[in-house]
Design an enzyme around this catalytic site. Structure first.
Site, PDB file in Angstrom:
ATOM      1  N   GLY A  46      -6.540 -11.969  -6.458  1.00 23.99           N
ATOM      2  CA  GLY A  46      -7.917 -11.388  -6.175  1.00 23.99           C
ATOM      3  C   GLY A  46      -7.976  -9.697  -6.010  1.00 23.99           C
ATOM      4  O   GLY A  46      -6.723  -9.132  -6.030  1.00 23.99           O
ATOM      5  N   GLN A  51     -10.289  -1.437  -3.577  1.00 27.07           N
ATOM      6  CA  GLN A  51      -8.923  -1.259  -4.167  1.00 27.07           C
ATOM      7  C   GLN A  51      -8.934  -0.359  -5.463  1.00 27.07           C
ATOM      8  O   GLN A  51      -7.915  -0.094  -5.883  1.00 27.07           O
ATOM      9  CB  GLN A  51      -8.286  -2.730  -4.303  1.00 27.07           C
ATOM     10  N   CYS A  90      -0.492  -8.380  -1.624  1.00 23.76           N
ATOM     11  CA  CYS A  90      -1.850  -7.311  -1.882  1.00 23.76           C
ATOM     12  C   CYS A  90      -1.458  -6.714  -2.918  1.00 23.76           C
ATOM     13  O   CYS A  90      -0.630  -6.022  -2.751  1.00 23.76           O
ATOM     14  CB  CYS A  90      -2.311  -6.838  -0.668  1.00 23.76           C
ATOM     15  N   LEU A  91      -2.464  -6.463  -3.969  1.00 25.09           N
ATOM     16  CA  LEU A  91      -2.010  -5.537  -5.245  1.00 25.09           C
ATOM     17  C   LEU A  91      -1.924  -4.006  -4.521  1.00 25.09           C
ATOM     18  O   LEU A  91      -1.336  -3.218  -5.173  1.00 25.09           O
ATOM     19  CB  LEU A  91      -3.249  -5.713  -6.082  1.00 25.09           C
ATOM     20  N   HIS A 132      -9.008 -12.931   2.319  1.00 27.08           N
ATOM     21  CA  HIS A 132      -8.434 -11.741   2.302  1.00 27.08           C
ATOM     22  C   HIS A 132      -9.238 -10.744   1.414  1.00 27.08           C
ATOM     23  O   HIS A 132      -9.308  -9.396   2.126  1.00 27.08           O
ATOM     24  CB  HIS A 132      -6.868 -12.221   1.197  1.00 27.08           C
ATOM     25  N   GLU A 133      -9.772 -11.240   0.853  1.00 22.63           N
ATOM     26  CA  GLU A 133     -10.552 -10.181  -0.024  1.00 22.63           C
ATOM     27  C   GLU A 133     -11.691  -9.642   0.643  1.00 22.63           C
ATOM     28  O   GLU A 133     -12.256  -8.414   0.682  1.00 22.63           O
ATOM     29  CB  GLU A 133     -11.188 -10.698  -1.306  1.00 22.63           C
ATOM     30  N   HIS A 136     -11.004  -6.952   3.030  1.00 23.94           N
ATOM     31  CA  HIS A 136     -10.712  -5.515   2.226  1.00 23.94           C
ATOM     32  C   HIS A 136     -12.278  -4.976   2.409  1.00 23.94           C
ATOM     33  O   HIS A 136     -12.362  -3.562   2.388  1.00 23.94           O
ATOM     34  CB  HIS A 136     -10.344  -5.563   0.721  1.00 23.94           C
TER      35      HIS A 136
HETATM   36 NI    NI Z   1      -5.434  -7.254  -0.979  1.00 21.45          NI
END
Ligand code: NI
Length: 159
Positions: A46, A51, A90-91, A132-133, A136
């Site tokens: 995701g 991000q 997480c990226l 999670h997303e 953000h």
């Molecule tokens: Ni993330």
């Protein structure tokens, strides 16, 4: 399409609240396709617009299960059910993972890239990813939810 730069932990944009998308135009659709390309390049499940430095309420999710990736604009969680203990990364935190509690089921609604309202009933990994997303979009990061002492660094695999 283009791969965009991923903002990493320490970048203050990750702590800001993203704004609703008012008009879904070609620029938004291009952003979404860039987000997908960026997520795929780094093998993410995701990615949220903050991000890549854009404070808009947009997320993309791909479980690599053969289904079309989700493109969610102005997503909202309507209800959750149950809990699951999960490990996630997480990226924006390369090679770091932690354990946490996420809902086992999530019902969400959003607009798709055509501006149509969609409703998603998710379980397991998809419920985790949505949770999670969407965090953000409100400046919440996975380290805020982790179970104490579970954050670990994992050496990246050689390609
Ligand atoms: Ni993330």
């Amino acid at each position: 399409m283009a791969v965009r730069q991923i903002r990493e932990y320490g970048d203050e944009i990750l702590r800001k609240k993203a704004r609703e998308v008012e008009v879904i135009d070609d620029k938004i659709r291009e952003l979404i396709e860039d987000m997908l390309e960026t997520m795929h390049k780094y093998n993410g499940v995701g990615l949220a617009a903050p991000q890549v430095g854009i404070l808009k309420r947009i997320v993309v999710i791909d479980l690599y299960d053969g289904n079309e990736p989700l493109r969610l604009i102005n997503p909202k969680i309507l209800k959750t059910k149950g809990t699951q203990e999960v490990e996630e990364g997480c990226l924006s935190f390369p090679n770091q993972y932690a354990k946490m509690i996420r809902p086992e089921e999530v019902t969400a609604e959003a607009l798709n890239e055509k501006g149509e309202k969609i409703k998603i009933k998710a379980k397991g990994l998809l419920a985790q990813a949505i949770s999670h997303e969407l965090d953000h979009l409100d400046g919440i990061l996975f380290i805020d939810n982790m179970l104490p002492g579970t954050l670990e660094y994992v050496e990246p695999k050689e390609n």
